[in-house]
Design a protein around this motif. Structure first.
Motif, mmCIF file in Angstrom:
data_model
loop_
_atom_site.group_PDB
_atom_site.id
_atom_site.type_symbol
_atom_site.label_atom_id
_atom_site.label_comp_id
_atom_site.label_asym_id
_atom_site.label_seq_id
_atom_site.Cartn_x
_atom_site.Cartn_y
_atom_site.Cartn_z
ATOM 1 N N LEU A 87 -15.489 -4.209 11.475
ATOM 2 C CA LEU A 87 -14.190 -4.881 11.525
ATOM 3 C C LEU A 87 -14.037 -5.865 10.364
ATOM 4 C CD1 LEU A 87 -13.589 -5.538 15.327
ATOM 5 C CD2 LEU A 87 -12.302 -4.050 13.808
ATOM 6 N N LEU A 88 -15.112 -6.547 10.000
ATOM 7 C CA LEU A 88 -15.051 -7.495 8.887
ATOM 8 C C LEU A 88 -14.713 -6.772 7.583
ATOM 9 C CD1 LEU A 88 -15.372 -10.332 7.754
ATOM 10 C CD2 LEU A 88 -17.801 -9.853 7.468
ATOM 11 N N THR A 89 -15.350 -5.649 7.350
ATOM 12 C CA THR A 89 -15.070 -4.870 6.146
ATOM 13 C C THR A 89 -13.630 -4.364 6.158
ATOM 14 O OG1 THR A 89 -17.378 -4.175 6.086
ATOM 15 C CG2 THR A 89 -15.840 -2.918 4.738
ATOM 16 N N SER A 90 -13.155 -3.946 7.314
ATOM 17 C CA SER A 90 -11.769 -3.496 7.434
ATOM 18 C C SER A 90 -10.802 -4.635 7.169
ATOM 19 C CB SER A 90 -11.515 -2.918 8.822
ATOM 20 O OG SER A 90 -12.296 -1.770 9.024
ATOM 21 N N ILE A 92 -11.344 -7.280 5.274
ATOM 22 C CA ILE A 92 -11.386 -7.531 3.826
ATOM 23 C C ILE A 92 -10.570 -6.470 3.087
ATOM 24 C CG2 ILE A 92 -12.927 -7.571 1.816
ATOM 25 C CD1 ILE A 92 -15.036 -8.842 3.732
ATOM 26 N N ALA A 93 -10.661 -5.219 3.527
ATOM 27 C CA ALA A 93 -9.892 -4.139 2.908
ATOM 28 C C ALA A 93 -8.382 -4.362 3.089
ATOM 29 C CB ALA A 93 -10.293 -2.792 3.492
ATOM 30 N N ILE A 94 -7.987 -4.875 4.242
ATOM 31 C CA ILE A 94 -6.568 -5.168 4.491
ATOM 32 C C ILE A 94 -6.083 -6.256 3.541
ATOM 33 C CG2 ILE A 94 -4.962 -6.183 6.157
ATOM 34 C CD1 ILE A 94 -6.570 -4.699 8.355
ATOM 35 N N VAL A 95 -6.853 -7.318 3.404
ATOM 36 C CA VAL A 95 -6.469 -8.419 2.515
ATOM 37 C C VAL A 95 -6.361 -7.929 1.075
ATOM 38 C CG1 VAL A 95 -7.205 -10.641 1.575
ATOM 39 C CG2 VAL A 95 -7.383 -10.213 4.034
ATOM 40 N N ILE A 96 -7.351 -7.173 0.637
ATOM 41 C CA ILE A 96 -7.329 -6.642 -0.733
ATOM 42 C C ILE A 96 -6.124 -5.722 -0.931
ATOM 43 C CG2 ILE A 96 -8.537 -5.108 -2.339
ATOM 44 C CD1 ILE A 96 -11.171 -6.332 -1.235
ATOM 45 N N THR A 97 -5.841 -4.882 0.044
ATOM 46 C CA THR A 97 -4.694 -3.973 -0.039
ATOM 47 C C THR A 97 -3.391 -4.747 -0.180
ATOM 48 O OG1 THR A 97 -5.816 -2.287 1.273
ATOM 49 C CG2 THR A 97 -3.409 -2.166 1.189
ATOM 50 N N LEU A 98 -3.211 -5.796 0.622
ATOM 51 C CA LEU A 98 -1.970 -6.571 0.567
ATOM 52 C C LEU A 98 -1.829 -7.333 -0.744
ATOM 53 C CD1 LEU A 98 -1.706 -7.823 4.248
ATOM 54 C CD2 LEU A 98 -0.432 -5.974 3.137
ATOM 55 N N VAL A 99 -2.933 -7.801 -1.292
ATOM 56 C CA VAL A 99 -2.872 -8.505 -2.578
ATOM 57 C C VAL A 99 -2.571 -7.525 -3.706
ATOM 58 C CG1 VAL A 99 -4.239 -9.779 -4.271
ATOM 59 C CG2 VAL A 99 -4.332 -10.435 -1.864
ATOM 60 N N VAL A 100 -3.277 -6.409 -3.721
ATOM 61 C CA VAL A 100 -3.102 -5.432 -4.800
ATOM 62 C C VAL A 100 -1.717 -4.791 -4.758
ATOM 63 C CG1 VAL A 100 -3.908 -3.200 -5.679
ATOM 64 C CG2 VAL A 100 -5.557 -4.973 -5.080
ATOM 65 N N PHE A 101 -1.242 -4.465 -3.575
ATOM 66 C CA PHE A 101 0.048 -3.797 -3.447
ATOM 67 C C PHE A 101 1.208 -4.764 -3.202
ATOM 68 C CE2 PHE A 101 -2.831 -0.254 -2.503
ATOM 69 C CZ PHE A 101 -2.314 0.698 -3.364
#
Length: 127
Positions: A87-90, A92-101
């Motif tokens: 869940l932690l990795t997921s 982090i992936a959500i945060v990165i996705t929202l920043v990048v996109f």
């Protein structure tokens, strides 16, 4: 393009919602951050005024929330269910996705918002 003349074409490309002939944005690349929200005043071909009223695009903030949630859910499903990460990795992936996109989400939201009020007109597009 095959989709030209449909609302989805205007939403994806950022084209004028009435004639689909030119981009609404001064800079087509959403990752030029200083110009990400710079929009032309009107379409040079059909004359559509993009800001239908003062502060017209404030409403796109509500659309942005939904589009951001869709990107976050997609990131979660890909990482947590697809790659079976923690869940932690997921998260982090959500945060990165929202920043990048982020810039893409802002533009998509504006495109969706204006297409809710302006429809494609094939008679204007032929001129």
């Amino acid at each position: 393009m095959m989709l030209k003349g449909t609302t989805i074409y205007s939403i994806i490309t950022g084209a004028c919602p009435r004639c689909h002939q030119e981009s609404m944005y001064k800079t087509k690349n959403p990752y030029v951050l200083r110009d990400v929200l710079d929009i032309n005043d009107n379409c040079s071909l059909c004359g559509l005024q993009y800001r239908l009223e003062p502060s017209f695009f404030y409403g796109s903030m509500y659309v942005s929330y939904g589009v951001g949630i869709a990107f976050a859910v997609a990131a979660f499903l890909i990482t947590y269910l697809g790659f079976e990460t923690s869940l932690l990795t997921s998260f982090i992936a959500i945060v990165i996705t929202l920043v990048v996109f982020g810039p893409v989400i802002m533009r998509l939201s504006r495109n969706i918002w204006i297409n809710m009020f302006v429809s494609y007109d094939k008679n204007v597009a032929k001129k």
